[in-house]
Design an enzyme around this catalytic site. Structure first.
Site, PDB file in Angstrom:
ATOM      1  N   ASN A 165      29.098  -4.357  29.347  1.00  0.00           N
ATOM      2  CA  ASN A 165      29.133  -3.555  28.445  1.00  0.00           C
ATOM      3  C   ASN A 165      29.059  -3.237  27.640  1.00  0.00           C
ATOM      4  OD1 ASN A 165      27.110  -5.894  29.111  1.00  0.00           O
ATOM      5  ND2 ASN A 165      25.451  -4.320  30.810  1.00  0.00           N
ATOM      6  N   HIS A 182      35.142  -3.856  28.553  1.00  0.00           N
ATOM      7  CA  HIS A 182      35.388  -4.317  26.647  1.00  0.00           C
ATOM      8  C   HIS A 182      35.388  -2.922  25.668  1.00  0.00           C
ATOM      9  CE1 HIS A 182      34.019  -8.419  27.398  1.00  0.00           C
ATOM     10  NE2 HIS A 182      35.584  -8.693  28.005  1.00  0.00           N
ATOM     11  N   CYS A 196      41.429   5.813  15.698  1.00  0.00           N
ATOM     12  CA  CYS A 196      41.643   5.677  15.043  1.00  0.00           C
ATOM     13  C   CYS A 196      43.132   4.387  14.652  1.00  0.00           C
ATOM     14  CB  CYS A 196      42.758   7.683  14.080  1.00  0.00           C
ATOM     15  SG  CYS A 196      43.334   7.215  13.033  1.00  0.00           S
ATOM     16  N   CYS A 245      46.045   6.852  14.644  1.00  0.00           N
ATOM     17  CA  CYS A 245      46.948   7.726  15.707  1.00  0.00           C
ATOM     18  C   CYS A 245      47.155   7.298  16.888  1.00  0.00           C
ATOM     19  CB  CYS A 245      47.127   8.723  15.352  1.00  0.00           C
ATOM     20  SG  CYS A 245      45.645   9.589  15.650  1.00  0.00           S
ATOM     21  N   CYS A 249      39.741   9.981  11.023  1.00  0.00           N
ATOM     22  CA  CYS A 249      40.038  10.905  12.010  1.00  0.00           C
ATOM     23  C   CYS A 249      41.159  11.977  11.359  1.00  0.00           C
ATOM     24  CB  CYS A 249      41.663   9.898  12.321  1.00  0.00           C
ATOM     25  SG  CYS A 249      42.441  10.227  14.069  1.00  0.00           S
ATOM     26  N   CYS A 280      44.165  12.493  11.507  1.00  0.00           N
ATOM     27  CA  CYS A 280      45.576  12.611  10.941  1.00  0.00           C
ATOM     28  C   CYS A 280      45.483  11.684   9.770  1.00  0.00           C
ATOM     29  CB  CYS A 280      45.685  12.196  11.660  1.00  0.00           C
ATOM     30  SG  CYS A 280      45.719  10.084  12.026  1.00  0.00           S
ATOM     31  N   THR A 285      25.337 -12.182  33.117  1.00  0.00           N
ATOM     32  CA  THR A 285      26.270 -12.712  32.794  1.00  0.00           C
ATOM     33  C   THR A 285      26.654 -14.476  31.852  1.00  0.00           C
ATOM     34  OG1 THR A 285      28.951 -12.422  31.242  1.00  0.00           O
ATOM     35  CG2 THR A 285      28.319 -12.856  33.549  1.00  0.00           C
ATOM     36  N   SER A 286      26.472 -14.743  30.869  1.00  0.00           N
ATOM     37  CA  SER A 286      26.546 -16.269  30.855  1.00  0.00           C
ATOM     38  C   SER A 286      28.606 -16.672  31.104  1.00  0.00           C
ATOM     39  CB  SER A 286      27.598 -16.743  28.785  1.00  0.00           C
ATOM     40  OG  SER A 286      27.536 -15.485  28.045  1.00  0.00           O
ATOM     41  N   ASN A 301      21.239 -14.100  37.741  1.00  0.00           N
ATOM     42  CA  ASN A 301      21.069 -14.661  36.300  1.00  0.00           C
ATOM     43  C   ASN A 301      19.669 -15.110  35.936  1.00  0.00           C
ATOM     44  OD1 ASN A 301      20.847 -15.798  33.270  1.00  0.00           O
ATOM     45  ND2 ASN A 301      23.458 -14.710  33.912  1.00  0.00           N
TER      46      ASN A 301
HETATM   47  C1  BJW Z   1      19.415 -12.413  32.558  1.00  0.00           C
HETATM   48  C2  BJW Z   1      18.269 -11.258  31.787  1.00  0.00           C
HETATM   49  C3  BJW Z   1      17.870 -10.939  32.524  1.00  0.00           C
HETATM   50  C4  BJW Z   1      19.264 -12.285  30.368  1.00  0.00           C
HETATM   51  N1  BJW Z   1      18.326 -10.594  34.299  1.00  0.00           N
HETATM   52  N2  BJW Z   1      19.764 -12.437  33.271  1.00  0.00           N
HETATM   53  C5  BJW Z   1      39.761 -18.733  28.158  1.00  0.00           C
HETATM   54  C6  BJW Z   1      39.702 -20.511  27.508  1.00  0.00           C
HETATM   55  C7  BJW Z   1      39.163 -20.045  26.477  1.00  0.00           C
HETATM   56  C8  BJW Z   1      39.242 -18.649  25.283  1.00  0.00           C
HETATM   57  C9  BJW Z   1      39.583 -17.953  26.304  1.00  0.00           C
HETATM   58  C10 BJW Z   1      40.520 -17.782  27.511  1.00  0.00           C
HETATM   59  N3  BJW Z   1      40.871 -16.913  27.610  1.00  0.00           N
HETATM   60  C11 BJW Z   1      40.411 -15.793  26.451  1.00  0.00           C
HETATM   61  C12 BJW Z   1      39.637 -16.632  25.291  1.00  0.00           C
HETATM   62  C13 BJW Z   1      39.655 -15.539  24.100  1.00  0.00           C
HETATM   63  C14 BJW Z   1      38.609 -15.009  23.981  1.00  0.00           C
HETATM   64  C15 BJW Z   1      37.239 -15.832  25.425  1.00  0.00           C
HETATM   65  O1  BJW Z   1      36.702 -14.949  25.782  1.00  0.00           O
HETATM   66  N4  BJW Z   1      36.843 -16.345  24.088  1.00  0.00           N
HETATM   67  C16 BJW Z   1      35.263 -17.643  25.378  1.00  0.00           C
HETATM   68  C17 BJW Z   1      33.975 -17.051  23.999  1.00  0.00           C
HETATM   69  C18 BJW Z   1      35.874 -19.055  24.191  1.00  0.00           C
HETATM   70  N5  BJW Z   1      38.611 -13.814  25.186  1.00  0.00           N
HETATM   71  C19 BJW Z   1      39.285 -12.734  24.097  1.00  0.00           C
HETATM   72  O2  BJW Z   1      39.859 -12.936  23.543  1.00  0.00           O
HETATM   73  C20 BJW Z   1      39.327 -11.482  25.118  1.00  0.00           C
HETATM   74  N6  BJW Z   1      40.876 -11.380  24.906  1.00  0.00           N
HETATM   75  C21 BJW Z   1      42.158 -11.893  25.516  1.00  0.00           C
HETATM   76  O3  BJW Z   1      41.954 -13.279  25.696  1.00  0.00           O
HETATM   77  O4  BJW Z   1      42.710 -11.132  24.902  1.00  0.00           O
HETATM   78  C22 BJW Z   1      43.948 -12.103  25.556  1.00  0.00           C
HETATM   79  C23 BJW Z   1      45.383 -11.019  24.600  1.00  0.00           C
HETATM   80  C24 BJW Z   1      46.335 -10.860  25.630  1.00  0.00           C
HETATM   81  C25 BJW Z   1      46.910 -10.075  25.441  1.00  0.00           C
HETATM   82  C26 BJW Z   1      47.055  -9.419  24.109  1.00  0.00           C
HETATM   83  C27 BJW Z   1      46.295  -9.562  22.572  1.00  0.00           C
HETATM   84  C28 BJW Z   1      45.518 -10.403  24.159  1.00  0.00           C
HETATM   85  C29 BJW Z   1      39.053 -10.265  24.486  1.00  0.00           C
HETATM   86  C30 BJW Z   1      36.845 -10.943  24.303  1.00  0.00           C
HETATM   87  C31 BJW Z   1      36.223  -9.886  23.967  1.00  0.00           C
HETATM   88  C32 BJW Z   1      34.955  -9.960  24.046  1.00  0.00           C
HETATM   89  N7  BJW Z   1      34.403  -9.329  23.494  1.00  0.00           N
HETATM   90  C33 BJW Z   1      32.838  -8.948  23.557  1.00  0.00           C
HETATM   91  C34 BJW Z   1      32.403  -8.201  21.897  1.00  0.00           C
HETATM   92  C35 BJW Z   1      32.367  -6.733  22.597  1.00  0.00           C
HETATM   93  C36 BJW Z   1      32.266  -5.952  21.520  1.00  0.00           C
HETATM   94  C37 BJW Z   1      30.964  -5.993  20.467  1.00  0.00           C
HETATM   95  O5  BJW Z   1      29.369  -5.585  22.171  1.00  0.00           O
HETATM   96  O6  BJW Z   1      29.920  -5.603  20.303  1.00  0.00           O
HETATM   97  O7  BJW Z   1      32.488  -8.513  24.562  1.00  0.00           O
HETATM   98  S1  BJW Z   1      31.768 -10.656  22.906  1.00  0.00           S
HETATM   99  C38 BJW Z   1      30.764 -10.599  24.166  1.00  0.00           C
HETATM  100  O8  BJW Z   1      30.510 -11.823  25.084  1.00  0.00           O
HETATM  101  C39 BJW Z   1      30.900  -9.132  24.555  1.00  0.00           C
HETATM  102  C40 BJW Z   1      29.943  -9.526  25.877  1.00  0.00           C
HETATM  103  O9  BJW Z   1      31.028  -8.166  27.055  1.00  0.00           O
HETATM  104  C41 BJW Z   1      30.744 -10.374  25.969  1.00  0.00           C
HETATM  105  C42 BJW Z   1      29.576 -11.259  27.522  1.00  0.00           C
HETATM  106  O10 BJW Z   1      28.606 -11.405  27.218  1.00  0.00           O
HETATM  107  P1  BJW Z   1      27.599 -11.502  28.194  1.00  0.00           P
HETATM  108  O11 BJW Z   1      28.239  -9.976  28.695  1.00  0.00           O
HETATM  109  O12 BJW Z   1      27.339 -12.507  29.071  1.00  0.00           O
HETATM  110  O13 BJW Z   1      26.292 -11.939  27.074  1.00  0.00           O
HETATM  111  P2  BJW Z   1      25.609 -13.465  27.254  1.00  0.00           P
HETATM  112  O14 BJW Z   1      24.789 -12.908  26.057  1.00  0.00           O
HETATM  113  O15 BJW Z   1      26.831 -14.069  26.422  1.00  0.00           O
HETATM  114  O16 BJW Z   1      24.953 -13.162  28.195  1.00  0.00           O
HETATM  115  C43 BJW Z   1      23.528 -12.311  28.182  1.00  0.00           C
HETATM  116  C44 BJW Z   1      22.958 -13.245  30.050  1.00  0.00           C
HETATM  117  O17 BJW Z   1      22.218 -12.882  30.296  1.00  0.00           O
HETATM  118  C45 BJW Z   1      22.762 -14.688  29.756  1.00  0.00           C
HETATM  119  O18 BJW Z   1      23.530 -15.494  30.861  1.00  0.00           O
HETATM  120  C46 BJW Z   1      21.034 -14.836  30.364  1.00  0.00           C
HETATM  121  O19 BJW Z   1      20.715 -15.897  30.852  1.00  0.00           O
HETATM  122  C47 BJW Z   1      21.740 -13.033  30.996  1.00  0.00           C
HETATM  123  N8  BJW Z   1      20.168 -12.622  30.900  1.00  0.00           N
HETATM  124  N9  BJW Z   1      18.068 -11.713  30.704  1.00  0.00           N
HETATM  125  C48 BJW Z   1      19.186 -11.905  33.896  1.00  0.00           C
HETATM  126  N10 BJW Z   1      16.426  -9.819  32.375  1.00  0.00           N
END
Ligand code: BJW
Length: 218
Positions: free
Chosen positions: A90, A107, A115, A118, A130, A132, A170-171, A191
């Protein structure tokens, strides 16, 4: 809870009961917008003002929200358990505001900006540019970007050295964060619904984290 060394991975679900929309649920943020249109460096390069509008709005939502009983229970666990690391995907600050101290933000933070020229990071209200003169972007990790290496390394180490990993709200579809579940010795999921990770869990507790977590520490 008897474990002496615990790691926790949280996702958007843990903040849902504070009124912060998740990403992929029915009323989640990405029912209205496609992820690639907002959470990528390419989207920011195309239309920085649109992306900033989205983040400015989310900053307001987070600032107005309060930690819920799930956040508070995790802060209490940290006080009681000798080795405790909270790893969160989060970008909100509700874990800290609930009293958690040892928090790893995989994340980034919605309240920071960086920036493009820089790389300086700053927190708080967003200046036009920024010092700069460079353009600012949100201090979060978008798709295709690497996670902060020190934070990622600390998270892997914490999970490897823990007796128990709790995976909460988390999903489990976003990597590499979701891959931490595979490193845990004993892994328990909390979850509201089954997820992409449920099959590999030692145990799953289905329901709202704001209700289950307080019961775990009671
Ligand atoms: C409840 C509830 C209640 C509801 N009680 N539960 C392998 C395979 C395929 C693809 C990839 C892979 N490895 C990497 C990738 C690419 C990509 C990826 O994963 N893509 C998939 C989607 C296919 N990953 C990336 O690009 C990552 N970077 C990377 O791999 O870099 C490689 C690299 C290396 C070296 C140099 C350069 C590159 C980066 C990932 C960044 C994710 N960013 C985000 C946005 C952040 C900014 C923002 O907030 O705007 O992060 S995306 C978004 O999803 C956010 C979240 O942190 C993240 C996860 O979501 P989360 O938290 O799981 O939320 P939901 O909505 O999905 O789920 C909510 C859950 O809560 C549900 O299950 C509900 O049931 C539950 N719930 N109420 C308990 N009351």
């Amino acid at each position: 809870m008897q474990a002496r060394s615990v790691a926790v991975l949280t996702g958007a679900g843990v903040s849902a009961e504070s009124g912060i929309p998740t990403f992929r649920d029915n009323n989640g943020l990405w029912r209205q917008f496609r992820a690639e249109q907002l959470a990528t460096p390419e989207a920011f390069a195309r239309d920085p003002e649109l992306i900033w509008k989205w983040y400015d709005w989310r900053r307001e939502v987070v600032a107005a929200a309060q930690p819920n009983p799930g956040h508070l229970a995790l802060a209490e666990m940290e006080r009681r358990i000798p080795q405790f690391t909270l790893i969160t995907q989060n970008v909100d600050d509700l874990h800290e505001r609930a009293g958690s101290r040892n928090v790893l933000h995989l994340h980034g933070s919605i309240f920071t900006q960086r920036c493009l020229q820089c790389s300086r990071e700053s927190t708080g209200p967003r200046p036009q540019q920024c010092e700069c003169g460079g353009k600012l972007r949100p201090g979060v990790v978008w798709f295709g970007e690497a996670l902060p290496p020190g934070v990622w390394h600390a998270a892997e180490e914490a999970v490897r050295h823990s007796d128990l990993l709790l995976v909460i709200g988390t999903s489990g579809v976003v990597y590499p964060a979701a891959g931490l579940a595979r490193l845990g010795k004993r892994v328990v999921e909390i979850n509201a619904t089954p997820t992409a990770l449920s099959d590999q869990m030692d145990e799953t507790l289905e329901g709202p984290s704001g209700e289950i977590l307080p019961r775990l520490i009671a």
